[in-house]
Design a protein around this motif. Structure first.
Motif, PDB file in Angstrom:
ATOM      1  N   ILE A  15      52.972 -11.132   1.603  1.00  0.00           N
ATOM      2  CA  ILE A  15      51.851 -10.987   0.669  1.00  0.00           C
ATOM      3  C   ILE A  15      51.366 -12.361   0.208  1.00  0.00           C
ATOM      4  CG2 ILE A  15      51.248 -10.195  -1.662  1.00  0.00           C
ATOM      5  CD1 ILE A  15      53.054  -7.709  -1.047  1.00  0.00           C
ATOM      6  N   GLU A  16      52.293 -13.246  -0.131  1.00  0.00           N
ATOM      7  CA  GLU A  16      51.929 -14.597  -0.555  1.00  0.00           C
ATOM      8  C   GLU A  16      51.196 -15.346   0.555  1.00  0.00           C
ATOM      9  OE1 GLU A  16      55.494 -16.559  -1.875  1.00  0.00           O
ATOM     10  OE2 GLU A  16      55.809 -15.107  -3.498  1.00  0.00           O
ATOM     11  N   LEU A  17      51.678 -15.207   1.766  1.00  0.00           N
ATOM     12  CA  LEU A  17      51.028 -15.868   2.899  1.00  0.00           C
ATOM     13  C   LEU A  17      49.602 -15.341   3.079  1.00  0.00           C
ATOM     14  CD1 LEU A  17      51.029 -17.729   5.385  1.00  0.00           C
ATOM     15  CD2 LEU A  17      51.976 -15.814   6.674  1.00  0.00           C
ATOM     16  N   PHE A  18      49.448 -14.028   3.046  1.00  0.00           N
ATOM     17  CA  PHE A  18      48.120 -13.449   3.206  1.00  0.00           C
ATOM     18  C   PHE A  18      47.210 -13.819   2.035  1.00  0.00           C
ATOM     19  CE2 PHE A  18      50.264 -10.026   5.941  1.00  0.00           C
ATOM     20  CZ  PHE A  18      49.971 -10.712   7.114  1.00  0.00           C
ATOM     21  N   ASP A  19      47.790 -13.958   0.840  1.00  0.00           N
ATOM     22  CA  ASP A  19      47.000 -14.379  -0.321  1.00  0.00           C
ATOM     23  C   ASP A  19      46.435 -15.785  -0.126  1.00  0.00           C
ATOM     24  OD1 ASP A  19      47.193 -12.035  -1.787  1.00  0.00           O
ATOM     25  OD2 ASP A  19      48.853 -12.741  -3.049  1.00  0.00           O
ATOM     26  N   THR A  20      47.120 -16.629   0.617  1.00  0.00           N
ATOM     27  CA  THR A  20      46.589 -17.968   0.902  1.00  0.00           C
ATOM     28  C   THR A  20      45.681 -17.957   2.132  1.00  0.00           C
ATOM     29  OG1 THR A  20      48.521 -18.600   2.213  1.00  0.00           O
ATOM     30  CG2 THR A  20      48.564 -19.146  -0.124  1.00  0.00           C
ATOM     31  N   LEU A  21      45.966 -17.075   3.079  1.00  0.00           N
ATOM     32  CA  LEU A  21      45.203 -17.048   4.329  1.00  0.00           C
ATOM     33  C   LEU A  21      43.822 -16.415   4.164  1.00  0.00           C
ATOM     34  CD1 LEU A  21      45.292 -17.802   7.301  1.00  0.00           C
ATOM     35  CD2 LEU A  21      46.412 -15.619   7.768  1.00  0.00           C
ATOM     36  N   ILE A  22      43.698 -15.388   3.351  1.00  0.00           N
ATOM     37  CA  ILE A  22      42.405 -14.700   3.187  1.00  0.00           C
ATOM     38  C   ILE A  22      41.326 -15.645   2.651  1.00  0.00           C
ATOM     39  CG2 ILE A  22      41.209 -12.881   1.887  1.00  0.00           C
ATOM     40  CD1 ILE A  22      43.741 -11.142   2.365  1.00  0.00           C
ATOM     41  N   PRO A  23      41.592 -16.437   1.605  1.00  0.00           N
ATOM     42  CA  PRO A  23      40.546 -17.378   1.155  1.00  0.00           C
ATOM     43  C   PRO A  23      40.184 -18.429   2.214  1.00  0.00           C
ATOM     44  CG  PRO A  23      42.210 -17.122  -0.549  1.00  0.00           C
ATOM     45  CD  PRO A  23      42.720 -16.423   0.670  1.00  0.00           C
ATOM     46  N   VAL A  40      34.694 -26.065   9.680  1.00  0.00           N
ATOM     47  CA  VAL A  40      35.332 -24.965  10.401  1.00  0.00           C
ATOM     48  C   VAL A  40      36.606 -25.465  11.081  1.00  0.00           C
ATOM     49  CG1 VAL A  40      35.109 -23.345  12.323  1.00  0.00           C
ATOM     50  CG2 VAL A  40      33.212 -23.631  10.730  1.00  0.00           C
ATOM     51  N   GLU A  41      36.542 -26.647  11.675  1.00  0.00           N
ATOM     52  CA  GLU A  41      37.722 -27.220  12.329  1.00  0.00           C
ATOM     53  C   GLU A  41      38.851 -27.443  11.330  1.00  0.00           C
ATOM     54  OE1 GLU A  41      36.863 -30.661  14.724  1.00  0.00           O
ATOM     55  OE2 GLU A  41      35.202 -29.638  15.718  1.00  0.00           O
ATOM     56  N   ASP A  42      38.517 -27.943  10.129  1.00  0.00           N
ATOM     57  CA  ASP A  42      39.540 -28.147   9.104  1.00  0.00           C
ATOM     58  C   ASP A  42      40.218 -26.826   8.740  1.00  0.00           C
ATOM     59  OD1 ASP A  42      39.062 -30.870   8.976  1.00  0.00           O
ATOM     60  OD2 ASP A  42      37.739 -30.725   7.234  1.00  0.00           O
ATOM     61  N   PHE A  43      39.404 -25.783   8.582  1.00  0.00           N
ATOM     62  CA  PHE A  43      39.968 -24.480   8.248  1.00  0.00           C
ATOM     63  C   PHE A  43      40.806 -23.932   9.394  1.00  0.00           C
ATOM     64  CE2 PHE A  43      36.411 -24.299   5.095  1.00  0.00           C
ATOM     65  CZ  PHE A  43      37.224 -24.331   3.978  1.00  0.00           C
ATOM     66  N   MET A  44      40.421 -24.237  10.619  1.00  0.00           N
ATOM     67  CA  MET A  44      41.203 -23.781  11.764  1.00  0.00           C
ATOM     68  C   MET A  44      42.580 -24.436  11.772  1.00  0.00           C
ATOM     69  SD  MET A  44      38.267 -23.449  14.669  1.00  0.00           S
ATOM     70  CE  MET A  44      39.320 -22.799  15.952  1.00  0.00           C
ATOM     71  N   HIS A  45      42.654 -25.710  11.359  1.00  0.00           N
ATOM     72  CA  HIS A  45      43.952 -26.389  11.279  1.00  0.00           C
ATOM     73  C   HIS A  45      44.828 -25.724  10.204  1.00  0.00           C
ATOM     74  CE1 HIS A  45      42.950 -29.461  14.138  1.00  0.00           C
ATOM     75  NE2 HIS A  45      41.886 -29.834  13.441  1.00  0.00           N
ATOM     76  N   LYS A  46      44.223 -25.405   9.057  1.00  0.00           N
ATOM     77  CA  LYS A  46      44.974 -24.712   8.004  1.00  0.00           C
ATOM     78  C   LYS A  46      45.428 -23.339   8.489  1.00  0.00           C
ATOM     79  CE  LYS A  46      42.549 -26.980   4.222  1.00  0.00           C
ATOM     80  NZ  LYS A  46      41.599 -26.822   3.114  1.00  0.00           N
ATOM     81  N   GLU A  47      44.550 -22.685   9.211  1.00  0.00           N
ATOM     82  CA  GLU A  47      44.859 -21.368   9.750  1.00  0.00           C
ATOM     83  C   GLU A  47      46.028 -21.448  10.743  1.00  0.00           C
ATOM     84  OE1 GLU A  47      42.032 -17.951  11.492  1.00  0.00           O
ATOM     85  OE2 GLU A  47      42.083 -19.788  12.685  1.00  0.00           O
ATOM     86  N   GLN A  48      46.038 -22.479  11.574  1.00  0.00           N
ATOM     87  CA  GLN A  48      47.118 -22.645  12.547  1.00  0.00           C
ATOM     88  C   GLN A  48      48.463 -22.812  11.855  1.00  0.00           C
ATOM     89  OE1 GLN A  48      45.686 -25.926  14.888  1.00  0.00           O
ATOM     90  NE2 GLN A  48      44.589 -24.597  16.320  1.00  0.00           N
ATOM     91  N   ALA A  49      48.484 -23.569  10.759  1.00  0.00           N
ATOM     92  CA  ALA A  49      49.726 -23.741  10.004  1.00  0.00           C
ATOM     93  C   ALA A  49      50.184 -22.401   9.431  1.00  0.00           C
ATOM     94  CB  ALA A  49      49.530 -24.760   8.882  1.00  0.00           C
ATOM     95  N   ALA A  50      49.233 -21.612   8.927  1.00  0.00           N
ATOM     96  CA  ALA A  50      49.574 -20.297   8.377  1.00  0.00           C
ATOM     97  C   ALA A  50      50.074 -19.364   9.469  1.00  0.00           C
ATOM     98  CB  ALA A  50      48.359 -19.698   7.670  1.00  0.00           C
ATOM     99  N   VAL A  51      49.488 -19.451  10.648  1.00  0.00           N
ATOM    100  CA  VAL A  51      49.921 -18.602  11.763  1.00  0.00           C
ATOM    101  C   VAL A  51      51.352 -18.962  12.176  1.00  0.00           C
ATOM    102  CG1 VAL A  51      49.520 -18.098  14.214  1.00  0.00           C
ATOM    103  CG2 VAL A  51      47.613 -18.037  12.601  1.00  0.00           C
ATOM    104  N   MET A  52      51.683 -20.229  12.163  1.00  0.00           N
ATOM    105  CA  MET A  52      53.062 -20.632  12.481  1.00  0.00           C
ATOM    106  C   MET A  52      54.034 -20.052  11.447  1.00  0.00           C
ATOM    107  SD  MET A  52      52.928 -22.235  15.280  1.00  0.00           S
ATOM    108  CE  MET A  52      54.526 -22.978  15.376  1.00  0.00           C
ATOM    109  N   LEU A  54      53.491 -17.382   9.710  1.00  0.00           N
ATOM    110  CA  LEU A  54      53.478 -15.939   9.951  1.00  0.00           C
ATOM    111  C   LEU A  54      54.446 -15.563  11.072  1.00  0.00           C
ATOM    112  CD1 LEU A  54      52.246 -13.151   9.350  1.00  0.00           C
ATOM    113  CD2 LEU A  54      50.441 -13.709  10.986  1.00  0.00           C
ATOM    114  N   ARG A  55      54.459 -16.361  12.124  1.00  0.00           N
ATOM    115  CA  ARG A  55      55.380 -16.095  13.234  1.00  0.00           C
ATOM    116  C   ARG A  55      56.833 -16.153  12.767  1.00  0.00           C
ATOM    117  NH1 ARG A  55      52.121 -19.653  17.576  1.00  0.00           N
ATOM    118  NH2 ARG A  55      50.611 -18.061  18.158  1.00  0.00           N
TER     119      ARG A  55
END
Length: 156
Positions: A15-23, A40-52, A54-55
């Motif tokens: 839940i905490e992870l998704f709370d940071t990922l949704i914004p 967009v590229e900056d957000f993609m880098h943040k997204e990649q960290a969140a995906v890691m 998540l895994r």
């Protein structure tokens, strides 16, 4: 009897992870719509960290479910198989995660659509295709952009 508190704590981490990922995804959508590629590229880098992250949480979830004897079960199946007191503790967490996942899926679909539209416009511009350069008069007649005055150029 199994202790589901560790599993509940793991769900809270999701839940905490998704709370940071949704914004992040919402901001990425806003930047995509505004054609702000660097942002967009900056957000993609943040997204990649969140995906890691998540895994890593997914691996912990699978291990925890295996420990509880619920390997391969969906959240709904888990709720059906466990005691009511544990189900009462986990159901609100599962519901919250389900809502967050739906939000993320919706945002990702919208982002994908916006990127596809932007790419199509780029393709049209690169090929010199006049499609998308035409405008319409108030009467609904198709005109080319160079042939009519923009409303802001008229005297009032």
């Amino acid at each position: 009897m199994n202790d589901f508190s560790a599993f509940a704590d793991l769900m809270k981490q999701f839940i905490e992870l998704f709370d940071t990922l949704i914004p992040i995804e919402q901001d990425k959508l806003d930047a995509t719509v505004k054609n702000r590629v660097a942002i967009v590229e900056d957000f993609m880098h943040k997204e990649q960290a969140a995906v890691m992250r998540l895994r890593g949480l997914e691996q912990k979830r699978e291990a925890e479910q295996k420990r509880l004897g619920l390997e391969g079960c969906t959240f709904r199946q888990i709720l059906e198989k466990i005691p009511d007191t544990d189900a009462a503790m986990l159901k609100p967490l599962f519901d919250r995660i389900d809502g967050q996942i739906r939000s993320l899926q919706s945002l990702n679909g919208t982002i994908r659509d916006a990127i596809e539209v932007n790419l199509r416009v780029i393709e049209l511009n690169l090929t010199g295709d006049p499609a998308g350069k035409a405008t319409y008069s108030a009467a609904g007649q198709k005109t080319e952009n160079g042939n009519n005055k923009h409303f802001s150029s008229r005297s009032i």
